[in-house]
Write an enzyme that holds these catalytic residues in place. Structure first.
Site, PDB file in Angstrom:
ATOM      1  N   ASP A 107       1.046  -0.566  -6.043  1.00  0.00           N
ATOM      2  CA  ASP A 107       1.574   0.457  -5.125  1.00  0.00           C
ATOM      3  C   ASP A 107       2.805   1.087  -5.745  1.00  0.00           C
ATOM      4  OD1 ASP A 107      -0.178  -0.642  -3.293  1.00  0.00           O
ATOM      5  OD2 ASP A 107       1.382  -1.940  -2.457  1.00  0.00           O
TER       6      ASP A 107
HETATM    7  N1  URA Z   1      -0.590  -6.240  -3.413  1.00  0.00           N
HETATM    8  C1  URA Z   1       0.117  -5.274  -2.814  1.00  0.00           C
HETATM    9  O1  URA Z   1       0.319  -5.308  -1.618  1.00  0.00           O
HETATM   10  N2  URA Z   1       0.607  -4.273  -3.568  1.00  0.00           N
HETATM   11  C2  URA Z   1       0.412  -4.199  -4.895  1.00  0.00           C
HETATM   12  O2  URA Z   1       0.881  -3.265  -5.531  1.00  0.00           O
HETATM   13  C3  URA Z   1      -0.327  -5.216  -5.507  1.00  0.00           C
HETATM   14  C4  URA Z   1      -0.817  -6.235  -4.742  1.00  0.00           C
END
Ligand code: URA
Length: 243
Positions: A107
């Site tokens: 993310d």
């Molecule tokens: N889990 C998440 O919530 N975000 C990420 O970027 C990777 C794994």
């Protein structure tokens, strides 16, 4: 596979990190190497750019045009190749040529290790859920997780796209959870922590398979070493797949 213009297999293997040419010859003589699915004999030649080589059933990357970068992504950087809203993306931080793509996603707010490559085969193997490559995260959460919450995270949490698989979870400090998953669902760690009542405030990926690098500064990157690549290929092994 054994086109006369190809290179000797032991030379390709030695360059790819399997030891000296002599060592590579021993690996071939032991019947551990295949080219395009056929066990190779000593003397066989192969074209590294087009032939598929495997050692012990695990496909290995030997094409010299392939590149592998490890980035320590900072928060605020998007992990897609381009962003319609013009925000900075991970590929802006890396060499433009050859064109690369991230292996899976983090993310925008998530920090930590992200692999980028132009090797589609390794990308597929690493992101395929059946291979279960572990990803380790450190999650700083709001509140002090109870033992029950940790147990729930370990055993599986009901999310709107189904139960999560069992995870390795431990408390690293008052609001700090270490969580190891091998699925790659969208925002999975954040949604798991939300589901047990401890929303994530900061999330950092600290390991992909056996790959870690606590020295790599946020926002910086480096190439994988040959031995890291070999280990990653083992992590993403295909030896258990039908031929
Ligand atoms: N889990 C998440 O919530 N975000 C990420 O970027 C990777 C794994």
């Amino acid at each position: 596979m054994d086109a006369p213009e190809g290179e000797r297999l032991q030379k390709i293997l030695a360059r790819a990190g399997f030891g000296s040419r002599r060592k590579a010859e021993q690996i071939i003589a032991a019947g551990r190497v295949s080219v395009n699915g056929k066990v190779a004999e000593l003397g066989v030649r192969a074209a590294p750019a087009t032939d598929e080589l495997a050692v012990d059933g695990i496909v290995i990357s030997v094409n010299p045009d392939l590149v592998y970068y490890l980035l320590n992504k900072s928060a605020g950087v998007i992990s897609t190749v381009s962003d319609p809203q013009g925000r900075p993306t991970v590929v802006d931080l890396l060499p433009r040529n050859p064109q690369i793509h991230p292996v899976g996603r983090l993310d925008s707010e998530t920090e930590g290790l992200l692999l980028l490559t132009n090797d589609g085969s390794l990308t597929h193997r690493l992101t395929h859920p059946s291979h279960g490559v572990e990803k380790e995260y450190l999650a700083q959460v709001r509140g002090d997780p109870s033992r029950g919450a940790v147990r729930q995270l370990r055993e599986g949490v009901e999310l709107d796209d189904g139960m999560t698989a069992p995870a390795k979870v431990s408390l690293k400090g008052p609001s700090m959870i270490r969580i190891v998953i091998h699925e790659g669902r969208n925002r999975q760690v954040r949604r798991m922590c939300d589901a047990v009542g401890y929303p994530v405030e900061r999330l950092v990926r600290t390991r992909i398979g056996s790959l870690r690098d606590p020295q790599l500064e946020p926002g910086s990157w480096r190439e994988l070493t040959v031995s890291e690549l070999r280990t990653l290929e083992k992590d993403a092994g295909v030896a258990d797949e039908p031929a």
